[in-house]
Design a protein around this motif. Structure first.
Motif, PDB file in Angstrom:
ATOM      1  N   ASP A  10      -5.111  -4.847   8.187  1.00 52.23           N
ATOM      2  CA  ASP A  10      -6.400  -5.476   8.532  1.00 52.23           C
ATOM      3  C   ASP A  10      -7.554  -4.491   8.356  1.00 52.23           C
ATOM      4  O   ASP A  10      -8.640  -4.857   7.881  1.00 52.23           O
ATOM      5  CB  ASP A  10      -6.364  -5.986   9.973  1.00 52.23           C
ATOM      6  CG  ASP A  10      -5.429  -7.179  10.161  1.00 52.23           C
ATOM      7  OD1 ASP A  10      -5.045  -7.796   9.151  1.00 52.23           O
ATOM      8  OD2 ASP A  10      -5.071  -7.469  11.322  1.00 52.23           O
ATOM      9  N   LEU A  11      -7.320  -3.241   8.753  1.00 52.98           N
ATOM     10  CA  LEU A  11      -8.357  -2.212   8.627  1.00 52.98           C
ATOM     11  C   LEU A  11      -8.695  -1.963   7.157  1.00 52.98           C
ATOM     12  O   LEU A  11      -9.874  -1.854   6.788  1.00 52.98           O
ATOM     13  CB  LEU A  11      -7.879  -0.923   9.293  1.00 52.98           C
ATOM     14  CG  LEU A  11      -8.869   0.241   9.370  1.00 52.98           C
ATOM     15  CD1 LEU A  11     -10.059  -0.123  10.243  1.00 52.98           C
ATOM     16  CD2 LEU A  11      -8.179   1.484   9.923  1.00 52.98           C
ATOM     17  N   GLY A  16     -11.569  -0.926   3.281  1.00 55.01           N
ATOM     18  CA  GLY A  16     -11.109  -0.284   2.059  1.00 55.01           C
ATOM     19  C   GLY A  16      -9.964   0.683   2.341  1.00 55.01           C
ATOM     20  O   GLY A  16      -9.581   0.906   3.498  1.00 55.01           O
ATOM     21  N   PRO A  17      -9.371   1.263   1.272  1.00 54.83           N
ATOM     22  CA  PRO A  17      -8.211   2.140   1.418  1.00 54.83           C
ATOM     23  C   PRO A  17      -8.461   3.331   2.335  1.00 54.83           C
ATOM     24  O   PRO A  17      -9.590   3.825   2.460  1.00 54.83           O
ATOM     25  CB  PRO A  17      -7.937   2.600  -0.019  1.00 54.83           C
ATOM     26  CG  PRO A  17      -8.532   1.528  -0.875  1.00 54.83           C
ATOM     27  CD  PRO A  17      -9.742   1.053  -0.138  1.00 54.83           C
ATOM     28  N   VAL A 178      -4.133   5.081   0.791  1.00 56.25           N
ATOM     29  CA  VAL A 178      -3.231   3.982   1.125  1.00 56.25           C
ATOM     30  C   VAL A 178      -4.060   2.706   1.113  1.00 56.25           C
ATOM     31  O   VAL A 178      -5.016   2.559   1.884  1.00 56.25           O
ATOM     32  CB  VAL A 178      -2.569   4.186   2.498  1.00 56.25           C
ATOM     33  CG1 VAL A 178      -1.693   2.986   2.850  1.00 56.25           C
ATOM     34  CG2 VAL A 178      -1.745   5.466   2.512  1.00 56.25           C
ATOM     35  N   GLY A 179      -3.690   1.780   0.214  1.00 52.27           N
ATOM     36  CA  GLY A 179      -4.394   0.509   0.100  1.00 52.27           C
ATOM     37  C   GLY A 179      -3.423  -0.649   0.072  1.00 52.27           C
ATOM     38  O   GLY A 179      -2.235  -0.500   0.383  1.00 52.27           O
ATOM     39  N   LEU A 180      -3.922  -1.828  -0.279  1.00 54.83           N
ATOM     40  CA  LEU A 180      -3.101  -3.043  -0.351  1.00 54.83           C
ATOM     41  C   LEU A 180      -2.958  -3.484  -1.800  1.00 54.83           C
ATOM     42  O   LEU A 180      -3.928  -3.476  -2.561  1.00 54.83           O
ATOM     43  CB  LEU A 180      -3.751  -4.168   0.458  1.00 54.83           C
ATOM     44  CG  LEU A 180      -3.886  -3.942   1.973  1.00 54.83           C
ATOM     45  CD1 LEU A 180      -4.697  -5.066   2.609  1.00 54.83           C
ATOM     46  CD2 LEU A 180      -2.511  -3.854   2.635  1.00 54.83           C
ATOM     47  N   LEU A 186       1.391  -2.421   1.643  1.00 54.07           N
ATOM     48  CA  LEU A 186       0.803  -1.089   1.556  1.00 54.07           C
ATOM     49  C   LEU A 186       1.304  -0.378   0.298  1.00 54.07           C
ATOM     50  O   LEU A 186       2.499  -0.377  -0.005  1.00 54.07           O
ATOM     51  CB  LEU A 186       1.177  -0.272   2.793  1.00 54.07           C
ATOM     52  CG  LEU A 186       0.672  -0.780   4.146  1.00 54.07           C
ATOM     53  CD1 LEU A 186       1.123   0.159   5.265  1.00 54.07           C
ATOM     54  CD2 LEU A 186      -0.846  -0.920   4.154  1.00 54.07           C
ATOM     55  N   ARG A 187       0.374   0.238  -0.436  1.00 57.19           N
ATOM     56  CA  ARG A 187       0.703   0.979  -1.646  1.00 57.19           C
ATOM     57  C   ARG A 187      -0.205   2.192  -1.751  1.00 57.19           C
ATOM     58  O   ARG A 187      -1.314   2.193  -1.210  1.00 57.19           O
ATOM     59  CB  ARG A 187       0.516   0.110  -2.897  1.00 57.19           C
ATOM     60  CG  ARG A 187       1.504  -1.010  -3.061  1.00 57.19           C
ATOM     61  CD  ARG A 187       2.890  -0.523  -3.450  1.00 57.19           C
ATOM     62  NE  ARG A 187       3.838  -1.620  -3.619  1.00 57.19           N
ATOM     63  CZ  ARG A 187       4.593  -2.129  -2.658  1.00 57.19           C
ATOM     64  NH1 ARG A 187       4.512  -1.623  -1.424  1.00 57.19           N
ATOM     65  NH2 ARG A 187       5.432  -3.114  -2.886  1.00 57.19           N
TER      66      ARG A 187
END
Length: 362
Positions: A10-11, A16-17, A178-180, A186-187
């Motif tokens: 959510d954050l 952003g990442p 760490v992003g989506l 998570l990627r």
């Protein structure tokens, strides 16, 4: 999906990442769902076993080293004997027992301090040390210690302090984030931030695309605070952790859960996140404060402090099973195939003070 993983997702969606150091800090220290604030990580029933939990010999030899250091700097009194990041309190328990035998006057006259940020671990430490006759104070940071000579030890402290990572992308290095991904999982991604080239290890120029370097400003800041205190007030320090003596390219970020490795992004808050410690960087910080920094492997340190002799005395009155366990503990703590090579030691001493097993400033 863990509760913390949902919150992190959510954050990221909102802001952003996240840089790796912010992700690591949330996983370990989030007040509601962080690893160290919500669970019992140590021992056979936890996720990993630390050296003090393997054998009392470890804490005994660390205490002997601190006693030697105290003698070498002139036996100052009053003096603070502190552990930072003290786990379950096992190391301090073994050190108190040993110091009281070595020098009752020191044990009775020193101020003992535990530096711990986790309220949950503080309670466990108080249970471990409940029977001790010595007065022990708890502190969240070293800043609240009084201005007296300080003998301080940290075992597996720096590996849990968050790091930043940078990935080779094109001609430069970009901060690892760490992003989506498209499925909201998570990627890792290469972000926009870059790194000052002077902070790169010497072999970074030849690193291939996708290679990773790690820098740890928070570790440097923590060591600077400790070294600054020793430089001002006198004292010594001993820090043991897994890591490397020379900096280099490589991804050492790892997740430990139930004594096994798992994906760093899989279970935020439920696995211990650590990375290898750059001991050369810590030593440089120590020397910048006018102190001597001595480096060795844990195996060389323990052998130099007499672990084989101590093991022989411990096993003298035991049966074969007890002696076999002690032999196994020595191998685990000091053997080259176990913790002996992987773990390193940094000793911090005033300029020109040398004690075994460190002969000269390295």
């Amino acid at each position: 999906m863990t509760r913390l993983k949902t919150r992190i997702a959510d954050l990221i969606e909102a802001l952003g990442p996240l840089p790796v150091n912010e992700y690591m800090a949330m996983c370990l220290f989030d007040l509601a769902d962080g690893y160290y604030t919500t669970r019992e990580p140590f021992g056979a029933a936890g996720d990993f076993v630390t050296a003090p939990e393997i054998s009392q010999m470890f804490g005994e030899l660390v205490a002997v080293w601190l006693y030697q250091a105290w003698a070498a700097i002139g036996r100052p009194m009053p003096v603070i004997i502190a552990e930072i990041g003290p786990g379950r309190g096992t190391l301090m328990k073994d050190m108190l027992r040993t110091l009281s035998r070595l020098d009752p006057a020191l044990a009775n006259g020193a101020a003992f301090a535990m530096i711990e940020t986790s309220p949950r671990l503080t309670e466990i430490q108080k249970q471990t040390l409940g029977a001790t006759p010595f007065a022990i104070g708890w502190h969240e940071t070293i800043e609240t210690l009084s201005d007296q000579p300080l003998l301080i030890v940290g075992n597996e402290l720096f590996d849990a302090v968050p790091i930043r990572q940078f990935v080779r992308a094109g001609a430069g290095w970009r901060e690892r984030m760490v992003g989506l991904d498209g499925e909201d999982e998570l990627r890792f991604f290469a972000g926009a931030g870059s790194i000052d080239s002077t902070l790169l290890p010497l072999d970074a120029a030849e690193a291939p695309q996708g290679a990773i370097v790690e820098v740890a400003p928070a570790r440097t800041a923590l060591m600077a605070a400790i070294a600054g205190r020793i430089a001002r007030n006198g004292g010594a320090g001993l820090f043991l952790d897994y890591g490397h003596l020379q900096p280099g390219v490589g991804d050492t970020l790892q997740a430990l859960r139930r004594h096994d490795h798992e994906d760093v992004l899989a279970n935020p808050g439920e696995a211990d996140l650590t990375s290898h410690v750059d001991f050369a960087a810590l030593a440089a910080t120590v020397r910048a404060h006018g102190l001597d920094a001595h480096l060795s492997t844990q195996g060389d340190f323990l052998l130099g402090m007499g672990i084989l002799e101590r093991a022989g005395r411990l096993g003298a009155d035991g049966d074969q099973a007890a002696r076999d366990k002690i032999t196994g503990d020595v191998e685990r703590l000091a053997g080259p195939q176990a913790m002996g090579e992987l773990f390193k030691v940094l000793a911090v001493l005033p300029r020109g003070v040398s004690i075994r097993p460190f002969a000269t400033a390295d």
